[in-house]
Design an enzyme around this catalytic site. Structure first.
Site, short mmCIF file in Angstrom:
data_model
loop_
_atom_site.label_atom_id
_atom_site.label_comp_id
_atom_site.label_asym_id
_atom_site.label_seq_id
_atom_site.Cartn_x
_atom_site.Cartn_y
_atom_site.Cartn_z
N HIS A 1 19.64 -27.69 18.39
CA HIS A 1 19.63 -27.60 19.85
C HIS A 1 20.59 -26.52 20.36
CE1 HIS A 1 18.64 -29.19 23.80
NE2 HIS A 1 19.93 -29.20 24.11
N ASP B 1 14.14 -30.17 16.96
CA ASP B 1 15.15 -30.38 18.01
C ASP B 1 14.89 -31.77 18.59
OD1 ASP B 1 16.73 -30.52 20.28
OD2 ASP B 1 16.20 -28.52 21.01
N SER C 1 17.51 -27.37 28.33
CA SER C 1 17.99 -28.72 28.07
C SER C 1 17.94 -29.56 29.35
CB SER C 1 19.40 -28.66 27.47
OG SER C 1 19.78 -29.89 26.94
#
Length: 314
Positions: free
Chosen positions: A284, A258, A162
């Site tokens: 996610h 995502d 991320s």
């Protein structure tokens, strides 16, 4: 909506070791009776000097695995060798198995300690995405510079999730482009999981085919509108170097749909898309259990196997 142009800069470094030329001189002297005289020859050969292998202290590991956690999964005062900031951090599902499998002289596992926040209209007290990302990048680059200076033979494996994937990807792009803090030949591999600057065809996708792109690319044309929802979150578009010399060993892993790494090309509602950047729920949040990303396995299992293969072959 036109996709920003990516400047492709691939720098190939070639080390040439000079070799010497050999001369062969022959002189034939005849005796007084016209017979064969003494043959004398001088031969000079320049030998190739073997490249010097830089020395390093005995404590240096063969590899350093650098882990960059995602938003809300780290802290600036966390212990990089024994992270405790978030026991549910996704990256721990990768680093813990590596620690259990390998000795410290085989691999040193270092986890990036940074603020890892994402300021929004809902969380005004948090550090902005830009500041958090820049802090993380500075700390990771400092670790690379320090260990490479102490241990020039150590190889690095970079991995991030991320916000951490964006940091790792940005650093890898500069290293691969020839402007990074360490040389490309010191990087054994890179993996960016749920990278907000992911592009199809850039790096290697070991998973299912994807149709979308990273949110920072999709939302770059409306970055001003995005910052009304997430102040201090610049949408910077695509990276300039396509990972350069590291493209053949940089992996991009993204779950279908995502919104961070597989965002629609059509922006649609910019405010809604901006809110998705700070929503760590849904797809996610389940990379450790989602077996629809890489067929036959989960993302963390794949990364552990990939990194283990690199370390075992070193």
């Amino acid at each position: 909506m036109r996709k920003p142009l990516t400047i492709i800069a691939v720098i190939i470094v070639i080390l040439v070791i000079g070799g010497g030329a050999a001369q062969y001189l022959m002189r034939n002297d005849s005796g007084p009776l016209g017979g064969l005289g003494d043959d004398k020859s001088d031969q000079t050969e320049a030998t190739e000097a073997a490249p010097e292998v830089p020395s390093q202290p005995e404590w240096c590991p063969a590899y350093e695995f650098i882990s960059a956690p995602g938003t809300w999964e780290s802290a600036p005062d966390d212990d990089p060798l024994n992270p405790q900031a978030n026991s549910r951090s996704f990256m721990l599902s990768i680093t813990n198995p590596l620690k259990e499998t390998f000795t410290e002289d085989q691999v040193r596992v270092w986890t990036l300690p940074y603020t890892a926040q994402f300021k929004s209209v809902q969380s005004q007290q948090e550090m902005s995405y830009d500041d958090s990302r820049n802090e993380g990048r500075a700390k990771l680059e400092a670790e690379l510079q320090w260990l490479h200076g102490e241990c020039p033979q150590t190889q690095f494996i970079l991995a991030g999730f991320s916000q951490g994937a964006v940091i790792v990807g940005d650093i890898a792009d500069e290293i691969g482009g020839g402007t990074g803090v360490i040389p490309a030949e010191s990087v054994a591999g890179v993996v960016a999981i749920a990278d907000g600057r992911r592009e199809n065809g850039v790096g290697i996708n070991p998973g299912v085919d994807l149709g979308g792109i990273g949110a920072e690319i999709a939302l770059q044309p409306v970055t001003g509108l995005v910052q009304l929802v997430v102040p201090g979150a610049s949408m910077r578009g695509a990276r300039p170097n396509d990972f350069g010399a590291l493209a053949d060993r940089t992996y991009q892993i993204c779950a279908p749909s995502d919104s961070i790494c597989d965002a629609p090309h059509n922006i649609g509602n910019a405010a809604e898309r901006a809110l998705e950047l700070i929503d760590a729920n849904g797809i996610h949040a389940i990379y450790a259990s989602n077996d629809n990303v890489i067929p036959g396995t989960t993302t963390n299992q794949w990364v552990v196997g990939w990194a283990s293969d690199i370390i075992n072959q070193g």
